[in-house]
Motif scaffolding. Structure first.
Motif, short mmCIF file in Angstrom:
data_model
loop_
_atom_site.label_atom_id
_atom_site.label_comp_id
_atom_site.label_asym_id
_atom_site.label_seq_id
_atom_site.Cartn_x
_atom_site.Cartn_y
_atom_site.Cartn_z
N PHE A 32 18.21 0.71 15.38
CA PHE A 32 18.87 1.64 14.47
C PHE A 32 20.07 0.99 13.79
O PHE A 32 20.29 1.18 12.59
CB PHE A 32 19.32 2.90 15.19
CG PHE A 32 18.20 3.83 15.57
CD1 PHE A 32 16.98 3.77 14.93
CD2 PHE A 32 18.37 4.76 16.57
CE1 PHE A 32 15.94 4.62 15.28
CE2 PHE A 32 17.34 5.62 16.93
CZ PHE A 32 16.13 5.55 16.28
N HIS A 33 20.85 0.23 14.55
CA HIS A 33 21.99 -0.47 13.96
C HIS A 33 21.53 -1.44 12.87
O HIS A 33 22.13 -1.52 11.81
CB HIS A 33 22.76 -1.25 15.03
CG HIS A 33 23.79 -0.46 15.75
ND1 HIS A 33 25.04 -0.26 15.26
CD2 HIS A 33 23.74 0.19 16.93
CE1 HIS A 33 25.73 0.47 16.11
NE2 HIS A 33 24.96 0.76 17.13
N ALA A 34 20.47 -2.18 13.15
CA ALA A 34 19.97 -3.15 12.17
C ALA A 34 19.50 -2.44 10.90
O ALA A 34 19.82 -2.86 9.78
CB ALA A 34 18.85 -3.98 12.78
N ILE A 35 18.75 -1.35 11.06
CA ILE A 35 18.26 -0.60 9.90
C ILE A 35 19.44 0.00 9.13
O ILE A 35 19.51 -0.09 7.89
CB ILE A 35 17.27 0.50 10.33
CG1 ILE A 35 15.99 -0.15 10.84
CG2 ILE A 35 16.99 1.47 9.19
CD1 ILE A 35 15.06 0.81 11.56
N GLU A 36 20.38 0.60 9.86
CA GLU A 36 21.56 1.20 9.23
C GLU A 36 22.36 0.13 8.48
O GLU A 36 22.85 0.37 7.37
CB GLU A 36 22.40 1.85 10.33
CG GLU A 36 23.55 2.67 9.86
CD GLU A 36 24.24 3.35 11.03
OE1 GLU A 36 24.79 4.43 10.80
OE2 GLU A 36 24.27 2.80 12.14
N GLY A 37 22.47 -1.03 9.08
CA GLY A 37 23.19 -2.13 8.44
C GLY A 37 22.51 -2.61 7.17
O GLY A 37 23.16 -2.85 6.15
N LEU A 38 21.20 -2.74 7.23
CA LEU A 38 20.47 -3.20 6.04
C LEU A 38 20.54 -2.18 4.91
O LEU A 38 20.63 -2.55 3.74
CB LEU A 38 19.02 -3.52 6.40
CG LEU A 38 18.86 -4.74 7.32
CD1 LEU A 38 17.41 -4.91 7.73
CD2 LEU A 38 19.39 -5.99 6.64
N VAL A 39 20.53 -0.89 5.25
CA VAL A 39 20.69 0.14 4.22
C VAL A 39 22.07 0.02 3.59
O VAL A 39 22.20 0.11 2.36
CB VAL A 39 20.47 1.55 4.82
CG1 VAL A 39 20.95 2.64 3.87
CG2 VAL A 39 19.00 1.76 5.16
N ALA A 40 23.10 -0.19 4.40
CA ALA A 40 24.46 -0.32 3.87
C ALA A 40 24.60 -1.55 2.97
O ALA A 40 25.32 -1.53 1.98
CB ALA A 40 25.47 -0.38 5.00
N VAL A 41 23.90 -2.63 3.32
CA VAL A 41 23.98 -3.86 2.53
C VAL A 41 23.28 -3.70 1.19
O VAL A 41 23.81 -4.05 0.14
CB VAL A 41 23.38 -5.06 3.31
CG1 VAL A 41 23.19 -6.27 2.40
CG2 VAL A 41 24.28 -5.42 4.48
N PHE A 42 22.07 -3.13 1.21
CA PHE A 42 21.25 -3.11 0.01
C PHE A 42 21.39 -1.84 -0.83
O PHE A 42 20.98 -1.82 -1.98
CB PHE A 42 19.79 -3.34 0.37
CG PHE A 42 19.55 -4.71 0.93
CD1 PHE A 42 19.74 -5.83 0.15
CD2 PHE A 42 19.17 -4.88 2.25
CE1 PHE A 42 19.55 -7.10 0.66
CE2 PHE A 42 18.96 -6.14 2.77
CZ PHE A 42 19.15 -7.26 1.98
N ASP A 43 21.97 -0.76 -0.27
CA ASP A 43 22.14 0.48 -1.03
C ASP A 43 23.43 1.17 -0.59
O ASP A 43 23.39 2.16 0.15
CB ASP A 43 20.93 1.39 -0.82
CG ASP A 43 20.96 2.61 -1.73
OD1 ASP A 43 21.80 2.66 -2.65
OD2 ASP A 43 20.14 3.53 -1.51
N SER A 44 24.56 0.67 -1.05
CA SER A 44 25.84 1.22 -0.62
C SER A 44 26.08 2.64 -1.14
O SER A 44 26.93 3.35 -0.64
CB SER A 44 26.99 0.31 -1.05
OG SER A 44 27.01 0.18 -2.45
#
Length: 137
Positions: free
Chosen positions: A30-42
Motif C-alpha cells: 500500500f505504501h508503494a502504491i500510495e507513493g507512486l500515485v503521489a509521484v505521478f499524480d500529485s
C-alpha cells in the motif's frame, strides 16, 4: 542435553505475529502504491501541499512512501521467516509508518486512522510476542 529442560512452546500469539508479517507485506504494498500515485499524480489528493503538516511536496513524499513500502515488504518476509532483525525492522517501520501518515493526515484522514491502528497492532505483536514465531512447530 538434560531431559529436565522444558522446551518453550509457542502460544496463540504465533498466529498474530505471522499476521503482522503479512500485514507488513500488505502495508508495504500500500505504501508503494500510495507513493507512486503521489509521484505521478500529485493532484489526486484532496489537500494541496501547503495544507499539509509537513512542508514537503507530494513527489518527495511519494518517493519516501515508495521506499518505505519496499523496506516493509522485505521486513514482512523476514518476520514470517522468524528473523529477529526483521522483527526490529518491523517495529521501526510500523513506527515510521504511523508518523508519516500522521504528518500527511489532512490528505487522507480515514486512511490515516486505519493505517495507524494497524501499525499499533503490528508494534504490539512484534514487541510482546515476536520471539514466538521461531518456536512454532
Amino acid at each position: 542435553m538434560s531431559d529436565n529442560a522444558k522446551p518453550q512452546r509457542a502460544t496463540g500469539w504465533t498466529g498474530w505475529v505471522a499476521f503482522c508479517g503479512m500485514m507488513l507485506v500488505l502495508l508495504g504494498s500500500f505504501h508503494a502504491i500510495e507513493g507512486l500515485v503521489a509521484v505521478f499524480d500529485s493532484a489526486y489528493s484532496d489537500t494541496g501541499s501547503p495544507g499539509l503538516v509537513a512542508r514537503l511536496g507530494y513527489p518527495a513524499w511519494g518517493w519516501l512512501q515508495a521506499g518505505l513500502g519496499a523496506v516493509a515488504v522485505l521486513t514482512g518476509v523476514g518476520v514470517l521467516s522468524g528473523n529477529s532483525a526483521a522483527r526490529v525492522g518491523g517495529v521501526v517501520f510500523a513506527a515510521a509508518s504511523a508518523v508519516t501518515h500522521l504528518l500527511f493526515s489532512s490528505a487522507s484522514t480515514a486512511g490515516t486512522a486505519i493505517v495507524v491502528a494497524i501499525d499499533v497492532i503490528v508494534i504490539y505483536a512484534l514487541v510482546a510476542h515476536g520471539r514466538e514465531i521461531t518456536l512454532r512447530d
